[in-house]
Write a protein that holds these residues in place. Structure first.
Motif, PDB file in Angstrom:
ATOM      1  N   THR A   1      -1.994  24.373 -69.369  1.00  0.00           N
ATOM      2  CA  THR A   1      -3.195  23.656 -68.995  1.00  0.00           C
ATOM      3  C   THR A   1      -3.000  22.283 -68.660  1.00  0.00           C
ATOM      4  OG1 THR A   1      -5.698  23.193 -69.541  1.00  0.00           O
ATOM      5  CG2 THR A   1      -4.180  23.018 -71.077  1.00  0.00           C
ATOM      6  N   ASP A   2      -3.674  21.732 -67.893  1.00  0.00           N
ATOM      7  CA  ASP A   2      -3.772  20.270 -67.604  1.00  0.00           C
ATOM      8  C   ASP A   2      -2.139  19.794 -67.082  1.00  0.00           C
ATOM      9  OD1 ASP A   2      -6.663  18.843 -68.191  1.00  0.00           O
ATOM     10  OD2 ASP A   2      -6.260  20.451 -69.560  1.00  0.00           O
ATOM     11  N   LEU A   3      -1.715  20.447 -66.263  1.00  0.00           N
ATOM     12  CA  LEU A   3      -0.308  20.077 -65.694  1.00  0.00           C
ATOM     13  C   LEU A   3      -0.383  18.672 -65.017  1.00  0.00           C
ATOM     14  CD1 LEU A   3       1.236  23.757 -64.933  1.00  0.00           C
ATOM     15  CD2 LEU A   3       1.924  22.185 -66.979  1.00  0.00           C
TER      16      LEU A   3
ATOM     17  N   LEU B   1      -9.393  27.118 -61.842  1.00  0.00           N
ATOM     18  CA  LEU B   1      -9.701  25.669 -61.249  1.00  0.00           C
ATOM     19  C   LEU B   1     -10.105  24.521 -62.262  1.00  0.00           C
ATOM     20  CD1 LEU B   1     -11.701  26.506 -57.925  1.00  0.00           C
ATOM     21  CD2 LEU B   1      -8.990  26.154 -58.066  1.00  0.00           C
ATOM     22  N   GLY B   2      -9.572  23.462 -62.388  1.00  0.00           N
ATOM     23  CA  GLY B   2      -9.975  22.506 -63.117  1.00  0.00           C
ATOM     24  C   GLY B   2     -10.523  21.493 -62.214  1.00  0.00           C
ATOM     25  N   ASN B   3     -11.188  20.410 -62.972  1.00  0.00           N
ATOM     26  CA  ASN B   3     -11.877  19.721 -62.083  1.00  0.00           C
ATOM     27  C   ASN B   3     -11.218  18.850 -60.957  1.00  0.00           C
ATOM     28  OD1 ASN B   3     -11.306  18.541 -64.816  1.00  0.00           O
ATOM     29  ND2 ASN B   3     -11.577  16.725 -63.914  1.00  0.00           N
TER      30      ASN B   3
ATOM     31  N   THR C   1     -12.640  23.477 -69.955  1.00  0.00           N
ATOM     32  CA  THR C   1     -13.781  22.785 -70.510  1.00  0.00           C
ATOM     33  C   THR C   1     -13.279  22.269 -71.772  1.00  0.00           C
ATOM     34  OG1 THR C   1     -16.078  22.991 -71.037  1.00  0.00           O
ATOM     35  CG2 THR C   1     -14.675  25.061 -71.398  1.00  0.00           C
ATOM     36  N   GLY C   2     -13.513  21.332 -72.396  1.00  0.00           N
ATOM     37  CA  GLY C   2     -13.007  20.898 -73.625  1.00  0.00           C
ATOM     38  C   GLY C   2     -13.863  21.578 -74.730  1.00  0.00           C
TER      39      GLY C   2
ATOM     40  N   VAL D   1      -8.948  30.474 -73.543  1.00  0.00           N
ATOM     41  CA  VAL D   1      -8.229  29.505 -73.477  1.00  0.00           C
ATOM     42  C   VAL D   1      -8.950  28.205 -72.906  1.00  0.00           C
ATOM     43  CG1 VAL D   1      -6.246  28.767 -71.790  1.00  0.00           C
ATOM     44  CG2 VAL D   1      -6.213  31.261 -72.613  1.00  0.00           C
ATOM     45  N   THR D   2      -8.716  27.058 -73.579  1.00  0.00           N
ATOM     46  CA  THR D   2      -9.450  25.916 -73.086  1.00  0.00           C
ATOM     47  C   THR D   2      -8.464  24.903 -72.805  1.00  0.00           C
ATOM     48  OG1 THR D   2      -9.581  24.890 -75.151  1.00  0.00           O
ATOM     49  CG2 THR D   2     -11.279  26.490 -74.965  1.00  0.00           C
ATOM     50  N   GLY D   3      -8.984  23.520 -72.164  1.00  0.00           N
ATOM     51  CA  GLY D   3      -8.167  22.471 -71.926  1.00  0.00           C
ATOM     52  C   GLY D   3      -9.363  21.367 -71.607  1.00  0.00           C
ATOM     53  N   HIS D   4      -8.991  20.686 -70.529  1.00  0.00           N
ATOM     54  CA  HIS D   4      -9.691  19.289 -69.932  1.00  0.00           C
ATOM     55  C   HIS D   4      -9.567  18.147 -70.872  1.00  0.00           C
ATOM     56  CE1 HIS D   4     -12.915  17.359 -67.681  1.00  0.00           C
ATOM     57  NE2 HIS D   4     -13.597  17.354 -68.622  1.00  0.00           N
ATOM     58  N   SER D   5      -9.522  18.298 -72.225  1.00  0.00           N
ATOM     59  CA  SER D   5      -9.315  17.227 -73.048  1.00  0.00           C
ATOM     60  C   SER D   5      -8.133  16.545 -73.523  1.00  0.00           C
ATOM     61  CB  SER D   5     -10.169  17.641 -74.328  1.00  0.00           C
ATOM     62  OG  SER D   5     -11.585  18.078 -74.031  1.00  0.00           O
ATOM     63  N   HIS D   6      -7.087  17.286 -73.068  1.00  0.00           N
ATOM     64  CA  HIS D   6      -5.982  16.506 -73.252  1.00  0.00           C
ATOM     65  C   HIS D   6      -5.459  16.606 -74.746  1.00  0.00           C
ATOM     66  CE1 HIS D   6      -4.964  14.907 -68.864  1.00  0.00           C
ATOM     67  NE2 HIS D   6      -5.627  15.884 -68.931  1.00  0.00           N
ATOM     68  N   LEU D   7      -5.858  17.606 -75.452  1.00  0.00           N
ATOM     69  CA  LEU D   7      -5.748  17.698 -76.755  1.00  0.00           C
ATOM     70  C   LEU D   7      -5.015  18.902 -77.123  1.00  0.00           C
ATOM     71  CD1 LEU D   7      -8.885  16.148 -78.415  1.00  0.00           C
ATOM     72  CD2 LEU D   7      -6.592  14.850 -78.337  1.00  0.00           C
TER      73      LEU D   7
END
Length: 657
Positions: free
Chosen positions: A45-47, A130-132, A248-249, A276-282
Motif C-alpha cells: 500500500t502507498d508505494l 485506487l488511492g487518492n 482508507t485509514g 486491507v487498509t492504507g492511506h495513513s502511512h502507518l
C-alpha cells in the motif's frame, strides 16, 4: 465474470528466495487437514512510485523504501504458504520525483507502461484499487497508466458524472469488484476451486483534493454505503470470501457519512471477511494503534475481521493468513493471523536492511530511474536570494520563509470553497538543518540562481504530510511561547550570554508566519522542551500583532503545519488533533516542489516578522556553521557580528540586543 488465477503459477521468484535458506511453513499450512486450506493474502500500500530503494530528493540510496526490496519479501513469503495471492491497496502513482517526471516531463502515450506498473507486473499482482493520489494528474493520465497493468483495478465508490439514486445504479469509473477464480490446495494435497471477491474503495475526499481534475467528471460515494450495496452482490455471484482493498485509514469506530478514515466501520459490514487498509502511512497490527476502539492489536483484527496496513513506500509487506475450511460446498474462515512485515529495522539511529533488492524489479524500471535522476538534478525554478539556515535560530530566515510561503499557498488552494475559506491563514515552520549534533556543516545552503528538486531535501528533511488546523489567537500565543523555549533566559546588561539552549531541538522551534512578534529574553521560558509548564506566569512573546493590530485571543485562524506537529509532536500547548480541519494528501516536500514549479522564480527573502525585544547594554552569543560568514551582514531584523571561533569547528557570533 470471475477472473481465473493460478495461485501456484504466481510463485515467480520463489526459487531465488528459497535457494539459500530453509523456508518455514506458516502453521496454517503445516496443520491444514483435508478440506482445510491456508490462504495467504499479501499486500502493499502507498508505494508512491518508490520502486528503487532511493531517495530522489536527497539523491542517495535509502534502505527503508522501495518495491524492489519489498519484492524480496514476496519471494520468501510465498514459499511459506501453500496458497498465496498478492494485492495492492492504491497510492502507487504519485509521491516522488519519478511520478512527477513521468507526468510532467515524459508524459504517457497510448501503449506506454508506467515504471511503477512495470515493476508491479513483474510480481504478478492479482488486483489493486485506487488511492487518492491516483487522481493527482487527471483522469486521462490515470487511465493510460492503468491500461498498462497485467492485473485489474477495482473501485466501488467513484462514479462517472453524477451519483445515481442508489449505489448499484452508479456508472462507476472502474468495476467495483472482481471475483478471482482460484485453485487452492488443501492439507491433504487436493486441489479445490475458490472464488475470491476483491472490492476496492478510495477516500471520497478526492473531490476536494483534486477538484480541478474531478469536478464535473466524477462524484464519490461514501465508502461504507458503497460496501453495503456491493458486497451482497459479490456474494450473490458466488464468492466464497470477500476481501476489501480499502484505501482508507484506521480512524473512529463510530460511523459517520463520507468518512476519510473508515476502515473500522467498513470492516464491520456484513459479508466482508478481511480488510486491507492504507492511506495513513502507518503499520497495523502495531503499537501505534493501541487503545483504538474497534481494534484488537494483539489479534490483528478490525471490527473482529483480520486486517492489515503495510506502512508506506514499500516499507512493509502486509500479510493476512486465513485458515479456511470447506463446508457444504463453500469456504469459510475459521482462523486468521495478520502481520506487517518490515524490509528494514532501526539500529542505533540507522536503517539496517533486512532484504536486498530483487534485480528483476529494478531492471523493469531502470531506464525510468536513470531519467528521474537526471530530472531531479536539473533546475526546475530559480531563487532570487540565497536559501540558507545558518541564522534560522536567531532571526527570520529564508529557508523557513520559503516553507511557510509554500504551505500558505497550498492550504489556501485546498480550502477554497470549504467552510473555512476566507479565514486568515498562518503558517508554522521550523528549521531542520541547524547544526547541533549534525555538526558545523549541517545547514541548508542553496545559492541564488537555479534550484533543483533535490534541493528541496535541503529545505525539508522529513517526509511529513501537510495539515491545516483551526486555532485561536490565544493558541497562537501559546504555540509561540513553546517555541521560545529554545532560548536561555538572559539577564539585562549581561555580556556575551549564551543564547541557545542546546537541549531544545531545532525542529521544535516553530516560526509562525502571518503574525509579527518579539521574544523577550529577560523572561524565563514558560514551557520546557517537553511542553510542561515550568513558569506559569512567564510571557516571552511580546508585541504580538496581526495586520498591525494587537492579536485578538478570540480570533480564529487557519494554520498550515505538518502531521508531526498537528499529531502532537513536540507536545505544543493547545495543538490537539481535534483542531485539524484538513489532512493533506501531499507531503510538505511535494508542496514545496509544486510551489517552485508554479512560481518559476521564488523570492525567499525573510520578512523579519519576529525579532528579539531590545535589552539595553546586553549581548548574547551563539554558534553556527562557518559557512554563514558570507551571509551574516544580510540578515534582516538583527545585527550579527563575528565573535571568533566556537567549539568543534563552529563559528561564534554576537548579537547586541
Amino acid at each position: 465474470m470471475p477472473r481465473p488465477i493460478d495461485l501456484g503459477r504466481r510463485r515467480l521468484l520463489q526459487a531465488g528466495a528459497a535457494a539459500g535458506a530453509l523456508i518455514a511453513l506458516h502453521p496454517f499450512s503445516a496443520r491444514a487437514a483435508a478440506n482445510q486450506a491456508h490462504l495467504r493474502v499479501m499486500s502493499t500500500t502507498d508505494l508512491h512510485v518508490h520502486v528503487f530503494p532511493y531517495d530522489y530528493y536527497a539523491d542517495r540510496p535509502n534502505d527503508s523504501m522501495g518495491l524492489a526490496r519489498t519484492a524480496a519479501l514476496v519471494e520468501g513469503i510465498r514459499a511459506e504458504a501453500t496458497n498465496a495471492i498478492l494485492v495492492d491497496n492504491g497510492d502507487f502513482l504519485q509521491g516522488n520525483p519519478m511520478g512527477d517526471y513521468i507526468a510532467y516531463e515524459r508524459g504517457m502515450k497510448e501503449g506506454d507502461v508506467h515504471p511503477v506498473i512495470k515493476a508491479m507486473n513483474v510480481l504478478g499482482y492479482a488486483c489493486s484499487t485506487l488511492g487518492n493520489h491516483e487522481f493527482n494528474y487527471g483522469l486521462g493520465f490515470m487511465d493510460k497508466v492503468l491500461a498498462g497493468a497485467n492485473f485489474p483495478f477495482v473501485c466501488a465508490n467513484v462514479a462517472r458524472g453524477k451519483l445515481a439514486a442508489e449505489a448499484r445504479a452508479d456508472d462507476l469509473w472502474l468495476p467495483p469488484y472482481v471475483i478471482v477464480e482460484a485453485q487452492v490446495t488443501d492439507g491433504a494435497g487436493e486441489a479445490h476451486a475458490l472464488k475470491l471477491g476483491l472490492i476496492g474503495f478510495t477516500p471520497p475526499q478526492i473531490m476536494s483534493w483534486d477538484k480541478r481534475h474531478l469536478e464535473g467528471n466524477v462524484e464519490t460515494r461514501d465508502i461504507v454505503e458503497a460496501a453495503r450495496a456491493w458486497v451482497p452482490q459479490i456474494r450473490e455471484e458466488g464468492a466464497d470470501l470477500v476481501i476489501a482493498l480499502a484505501h482508507t485509514g484506521i480512524g473512529s469506530d463510530a460511523y459517520a457519512p463520507m468518512m476519510e478514515n473508515a476502515a473500522i466501520p467498513l470492516a464491520a459490514v456484513e459479508g466482508i471477511d478481511a480488510i486491507v487498509t492504507g492511506h495513513s502511512h502507518l503499520d497495523f497490527p502495531g503499537s501505534k494503534y493501541e487503545g483504538f476502539g474497534g481494534l484488537d492489536v494483539a489479534r490483528g483484527t478490525i471490527s473482529g475481521k483480520p486486517g492489515v496496513m503495510a506502512g508506506f513506500w514499500g516499507s512493509h509487506m502486509g500479510l493476512i493468513d486465513l485458515m479456511i475450511e470447506r463446508e457444504g460446498g463453500q469456504w469459510r474462515v475459521v482462523s486468521a493471523t495478520t502481520e506487517a512485515r518490515p524490509i528494514y529495522e532501526r539500529v542505533e539511529r540507522k536503517n539496517v536492511p533486512l532484504v536486498e533488492s530483487v534485480a528483476a524489479v529494478e531492471e523493469a524500471a531502470r531506464e525510468d530511474h536513470e531519467a528521474t535522476l537526471a530530472y531531479v538534478r536539473r533546475p526546475v525554478g530559480e531563487t532570487s536570494a540565497p536559501l540558507h539556515s545558518y541564522f534560522a535560530l536567531v532571526a527570520d530566515d529564508p529557508s523557513v520563509q520559503i516553507v511557510s510561503n509554500a504551505q500558505t499557498w497550498y492550504v489556501e488552494q485546498m480550502l477554497a470553497g470549504s467552510e473555512h475559506a476566507g479565514l486568515p491563514i498562518l503558517s508554522a515552520a521550523a528549521p531542520f538543518k541547524a547544526g547541533g549534533r549534525g555538526g558545523p556543516e549541517y545547514y541548508t545552503e542553496v545559492e541564488t540562481g537555479p534550484i533543483a528538486i533535490k534541493n528541496v531535501a535541503d529545505l525539508y528533511l522529513y517526509p511529513n504530510t501537510a495539515r491545516a488546523m483551526l486555532i485561536s489567537g490565544a493558541d497562537v500565543k501559546e504555540w509561540l511561547e513553546m517555541s521560545a523555549g529554545i532560548f536561555n533566559q538572559v539577564e539585562p546588561g549581561a555580556a556575551d550570554a549564551p543564547l541557545i539552549n542546546p537541549g531544545f531541538p531545532s525542529y521544535n522551534f516553530d516560526v509562525i508566519d502571518g503574525v509579527s512578534y518579539r521574544i523577550d529574553l529577560s523572561q524565563p521560558a514558560k514551557y520546557d522542551r517537553d511542553g510542561a509548564v515550568v513558569n506559569p506566569d512567564a510571557s516571552r512573546i511580546a508585541d504580538l500583532t496581526f495586520q498591525g493590530a494587537p492579536l485578538d485571543p478570540e480570533a480564529k485562524f487557519v494554520i498550515a503545519t505538518n502531521n508531526y506537529r498537528a499529531g502532537g509532536g513536540g507536545n505544543f500547548p493547545g495543538v490537539t488533533e481535534d483542531k485539524i480541519i484538513f489532512v493533506a494528501p501531499d507531503t510538505n516536500r511535494d508542496v514545496i516542489v509544486r510551489y517552485i514549479v508554479d512560481q518559476g522564480t521564488i523570492n525567499p527573502s525573510a520578512d523579519a516578522n519576529w525579532s528579539f525585544a531590545p535589552m539595553a547594554g546586553t549581548t548574547v552569543v551563539f554558534d553556527t556553521g562557518p559557512g554563514g560568514r558570507k551571509y551574516a551582514g544580510s540578515v534582516e531584523g538583527v545585527r550579527i557580528e563575528d565573535a571568533g571561533e566556537g567549539a568543534d569547528g563552529f563559528a561564534r557570533y554576537r548579537i547586541t540586543l
